[in-house]
Design a protein around this motif. Structure first.
Motif, PDB file in Angstrom:
ATOM      1  N   SER A  80     -13.246   6.497   9.671  1.00  0.00           N
ATOM      2  CA  SER A  80     -12.417   6.840   8.517  1.00  0.00           C
ATOM      3  C   SER A  80     -13.240   7.260   7.305  1.00  0.00           C
ATOM      4  O   SER A  80     -12.755   7.980   6.428  1.00  0.00           O
ATOM      5  CB  SER A  80     -11.530   5.652   8.132  1.00  0.00           C
ATOM      6  OG  SER A  80     -12.312   4.598   7.555  1.00  0.00           O
ATOM      7  N   PRO A 129      -6.466   4.764   5.877  1.00  0.00           N
ATOM      8  CA  PRO A 129      -5.289   5.383   6.489  1.00  0.00           C
ATOM      9  C   PRO A 129      -4.643   4.466   7.525  1.00  0.00           C
ATOM     10  O   PRO A 129      -5.325   3.717   8.223  1.00  0.00           O
ATOM     11  CB  PRO A 129      -5.856   6.651   7.144  1.00  0.00           C
ATOM     12  CG  PRO A 129      -7.097   6.963   6.364  1.00  0.00           C
ATOM     13  CD  PRO A 129      -7.660   5.631   5.967  1.00  0.00           C
ATOM     14  N   LEU A 186      -8.245   1.081   0.300  1.00  0.00           N
ATOM     15  CA  LEU A 186      -7.199   1.743   1.098  1.00  0.00           C
ATOM     16  C   LEU A 186      -7.812   2.452   2.296  1.00  0.00           C
ATOM     17  O   LEU A 186      -8.826   3.142   2.177  1.00  0.00           O
ATOM     18  CB  LEU A 186      -6.426   2.737   0.238  1.00  0.00           C
ATOM     19  CG  LEU A 186      -5.520   2.122  -0.833  1.00  0.00           C
ATOM     20  CD1 LEU A 186      -4.997   3.192  -1.779  1.00  0.00           C
ATOM     21  CD2 LEU A 186      -4.361   1.372  -0.174  1.00  0.00           C
ATOM     22  N   MET A 225      -0.859   4.513   4.214  1.00  0.00           N
ATOM     23  CA  MET A 225      -2.115   3.811   3.963  1.00  0.00           C
ATOM     24  C   MET A 225      -1.924   2.306   4.191  1.00  0.00           C
ATOM     25  O   MET A 225      -0.807   1.806   4.186  1.00  0.00           O
ATOM     26  CB  MET A 225      -2.609   4.048   2.526  1.00  0.00           C
ATOM     27  CG  MET A 225      -2.746   5.510   2.125  1.00  0.00           C
ATOM     28  SD  MET A 225      -4.019   6.386   3.063  1.00  0.00           S
ATOM     29  CE  MET A 225      -5.512   5.656   2.341  1.00  0.00           C
ATOM     30  N   ARG A 226      -3.048   1.612   4.377  1.00  0.00           N
ATOM     31  CA  ARG A 226      -3.032   0.151   4.454  1.00  0.00           C
ATOM     32  C   ARG A 226      -4.184  -0.391   3.621  1.00  0.00           C
ATOM     33  O   ARG A 226      -5.205   0.273   3.436  1.00  0.00           O
ATOM     34  CB  ARG A 226      -3.183  -0.335   5.901  1.00  0.00           C
ATOM     35  CG  ARG A 226      -1.995  -0.049   6.785  1.00  0.00           C
ATOM     36  CD  ARG A 226      -2.121  -0.806   8.098  1.00  0.00           C
ATOM     37  NE  ARG A 226      -1.993  -2.260   7.914  1.00  0.00           N
ATOM     38  CZ  ARG A 226      -2.117  -3.146   8.904  1.00  0.00           C
ATOM     39  NH1 ARG A 226      -2.395  -2.728  10.132  1.00  0.00           N
ATOM     40  NH2 ARG A 226      -1.971  -4.437   8.665  1.00  0.00           N
ATOM     41  N   TYR A 227      -4.001  -1.600   3.139  1.00  0.00           N
ATOM     42  CA  TYR A 227      -5.114  -2.263   2.490  1.00  0.00           C
ATOM     43  C   TYR A 227      -6.077  -2.784   3.555  1.00  0.00           C
ATOM     44  O   TYR A 227      -5.654  -3.286   4.602  1.00  0.00           O
ATOM     45  CB  TYR A 227      -4.635  -3.441   1.641  1.00  0.00           C
ATOM     46  CG  TYR A 227      -3.893  -3.044   0.399  1.00  0.00           C
ATOM     47  CD1 TYR A 227      -4.482  -2.237  -0.566  1.00  0.00           C
ATOM     48  CD2 TYR A 227      -2.595  -3.505   0.175  1.00  0.00           C
ATOM     49  CE1 TYR A 227      -3.801  -1.886  -1.725  1.00  0.00           C
ATOM     50  CE2 TYR A 227      -1.905  -3.164  -0.980  1.00  0.00           C
ATOM     51  CZ  TYR A 227      -2.509  -2.353  -1.922  1.00  0.00           C
ATOM     52  OH  TYR A 227      -1.837  -2.015  -3.064  1.00  0.00           O
ATOM     53  N   ALA A 237       0.835  -1.199   0.000  1.00  0.00           N
ATOM     54  CA  ALA A 237       0.000   0.000   0.000  1.00  0.00           C
ATOM     55  C   ALA A 237       0.872   1.251   0.000  1.00  0.00           C
ATOM     56  O   ALA A 237       2.019   1.221   0.465  1.00  0.00           O
ATOM     57  CB  ALA A 237      -0.918  -0.016   1.212  1.00  0.00           C
TER      58      ALA A 237
END
Length: 583
Positions: A514, A578, A576, A476-478, A472
């Motif tokens: 989010s 955060p 995605l 960010m993270r998946y 990612a």
């Protein structure tokens, strides 16, 4: 007054197999009933349309034999719902016939068998439809048409607990009850009431969880025991490598349901907003309290009608392309195949061609023969392999698949008497020979397969691997790496439901705040209209978001790509979110 009631469910679907040692260990320790479901619409409309069963006769007989031996040796009553998968009258009779055979072959004591039919006459449905009293079961289901009734192969109604309760009250000395199509928790709730546990808040909620066996455990397993009291119930998996947790049991409320907080069934609805889940000191059992069953107003009782029909025929072929020159231009090549079929087949047809993982396509035999020939010998720009394009792994090459089946009734019909549509019959099955029944031998438990103790230890200690690449972007993270569970599943034939779960309240609230999972973004991700989202509920007890949508194609209908609905979650994996600062 009896203070506890022990109910054993060896498997969430009769015919799927269970561990014999765990079964006999529970029975010999003492249980008040063996209750098992046998029905579902998950695998599509074929059983209802064609009159087939979800399992083989031999498979059902192997498991019913163990149930009857328990009834013989320990006098444990047995209740089976939705016989054969669809709960048709003929399949109730098949189960009763199997019981006759087993009693005779094993020289068991006489058994009183009660059967409850669930098929509904088309005349009854026509009359109610003409009176305007039949409504769709959910906003995704179209209004019922007269042609739907006429086309149906057979119509079944989901019975509630009242018919099971009536059967037990009329035949208190029963050994086995075989029910036609049933609301899955109905035999559980009915048995509780029959035995004096009349708190429907407890009885219905226990049944909603137990009808799937130990699917609510972690890791999921098969055999489950419920201990019912007048103010609570406990759920425990029998497999020593599994355990129930507060979250795993709460999360099961989401499974294949439209929403997690309100479960509607015949006679009322179960409200779960105030439910509590307490992990007990054995670290395997969860105690559940606080559900509220709200009965329908007088005159408001409805039963769900189910039916399917056949609609034409279909055939298929499959194989693979490996030539990179062809694969690079697969879309225009597929169009040449379509053109070839159109030149050969001068009649109406549907051709569904799949480039694997994108679309599913099926055709009648002549059409798919033409399509396969087009795939095999069609030319393409830059071709160097002129002997053929298509790898065909098995014969026959063109495979007839029989009738196309589709659901045509999934509607609610009011009834004045909840038992009127469900006739009850009782008979005693016995043999005339002098043989002795087999001695009871309880096998030792030996863990194996995905439920082995070594697997459980490995699973509990395993660091989750990185499953997505490329990584990612920074910051960010998946979602597939952030959430603990992302799954999809049928919620009946007309709806598809998604569950996104998190392993901590901190992650749950972070994801909720989010905004990356709001309904408009979900609709965009799956290319649907916001109005096609039936429910979107953040559910704190399971630390989960549930989103339920209208299915673009009704489960099992021609052109379906995922009848079970369990592979539609993949689109969520790369969402995605955060990066969350860890405490």
């Amino acid at each position: 007054m009896q203070h506890e009631l022990k109910i054993l469910t060896p498997i969430g679907m009769l015919g799927y197999g269970f561990d014999e040692a765990l079964f006999w260990s529970a029975v010999s320790d003492g249980v008040d009933a063996i209750i098992c479901d046998s029905g579902s619409t998950d695998s599509g409309p074929a059983r209802l349309a064609l009159g087939t069963m979800s399992g083989s006769r031999d498979g059902y007989a192997a498991e019913l034999e163990k149930f009857l031996l328990a009834a013989h040796h320990f006098h444990v009553p047995v209740l089976i719902g939705s016989a054969g998968g669809d709960g048709a009258n003929a399949h109730v009779d098949v189960f009763v016939d199997i019981i006759h055979e087993i009693v005779a072959r094993l020289h068991l004591r006489p058994m009183k068998v009660v059967k409850i039919y669930a098929e509904v006459s088309k005349d009854v449905v026509r009359e109610e439809l003409d009176a305007g009293r039949i409504v769709s079961c959910g906003e995704a289901v179209p209004e019922l048409q007269r042609s739907d009734v006429e086309d149906a192969s057979r119509i079944v109604a989901q019975m509630g607990m009242e018919s099971y309760l009536k059967a037990m009250d009329e035949h208190p000395d029963f050994d086995v009850i075989i029910g036609g199509r049933s609301y899955d928790p109905a035999p559980y709730a009915a048995f509780c009431v029959h035995k004096g546990f009349t708190n429907l808040d407890i009885a219905w909620h226990m049944g909603k969880i137990m009808e799937c066996g130990a699917l609510c455990a972690k890791p999921k397993s098969r055999e489950a025991l419920a201990i019912v009291r007048h103010d609570s119930f406990d759920i425990r998996p029998l497999n020593p490598s599994s355990r129930c947790t507060a979250v795993s049991v709460a999360a099961h409320t989401l499974y294949e349901k439209t929403r997690p907080d309100l479960l509607v069934g015949p006679g009322g609805s179960l409200h779960l907003n105030d439910t509590t889940y307490e992990e007990l000191p054995d670290n395997r059992t969860v105690r559940v309290r606080g559900a509220k069953f709200v009965p329908v107003e007088q005159g408001g009782y409805t039963v769900k009608l189910e039916a399917a029909r056949t609609h034409g025929y279909h055939s298929c072929f499959f194989g693979g392309f490996t030539d990179p020159i062809l694969v690079a231009q697969i879309d225009p090549f597929i169009q040449t195949v379509r053109d070839h079929v159109a030149s050969v087949c001068k009649f109406e047809y549907d051709l569904k061609l799949t480039t694997y993982g994108a679309r599913n396509e099926i055709s009648i035999t002549r059409v798919i023969h033409a399509a396969r020939v087009g795939c095999m010998h069609g030319s393409y720009l830059g071709q160097v392999a002129t002997s053929g394009n298509f790898a065909m792994p098995c014969a026959p090459l063109d495979i007839p698949m029989g009738r196309v089946c589709e659901f045509c009734i999934y509607h609610l019909m009011p009834v004045d008497d909840p038992t009127a549509l469900f006739p009850i019959f009782a008979e005693t099955t016995q043999h005339n020979s002098d043989g002795e029944p087999p001695a009871l031998v309880i096998p030792a438990y030996s863990p194996r397969g995905f439920q082995s103790a070594s697997y459980a230890e490995h699973e509990n200690n395993l660091l989750r691997p990185t499953i997505l690449s490329p990584p990612a972007p920074p910051g960010m993270r998946y979602l597939g790496e952030f959430a603990s569970v992302i799954r999809s599943k049928n919620a009946g034939p007309y709806e598809l439901t998604f569950d996104i779960m998190f392993d901590s309240l901190a992650k749950y609230f972070f994801a909720k705040s989010s905004g990356v999972l709001d309904v408009s973004k979900f609709a965009e991700l799956y290319a649907i209209k916001v109005s096609d989202i039936v429910a979107a509920v953040w559910w704190e007890p399971a630390m989960a978001l549930k989103v339920t949508v209208k299915r673009p194609i009704v489960s099992g209908r021609f052109g379906e790509t995922d009848t079970h609905g369990s592979c539609q979650h993949a689109g969520l994996l790369r969402v995605l979110i955060p990066a969350m600062e860890e405490a």
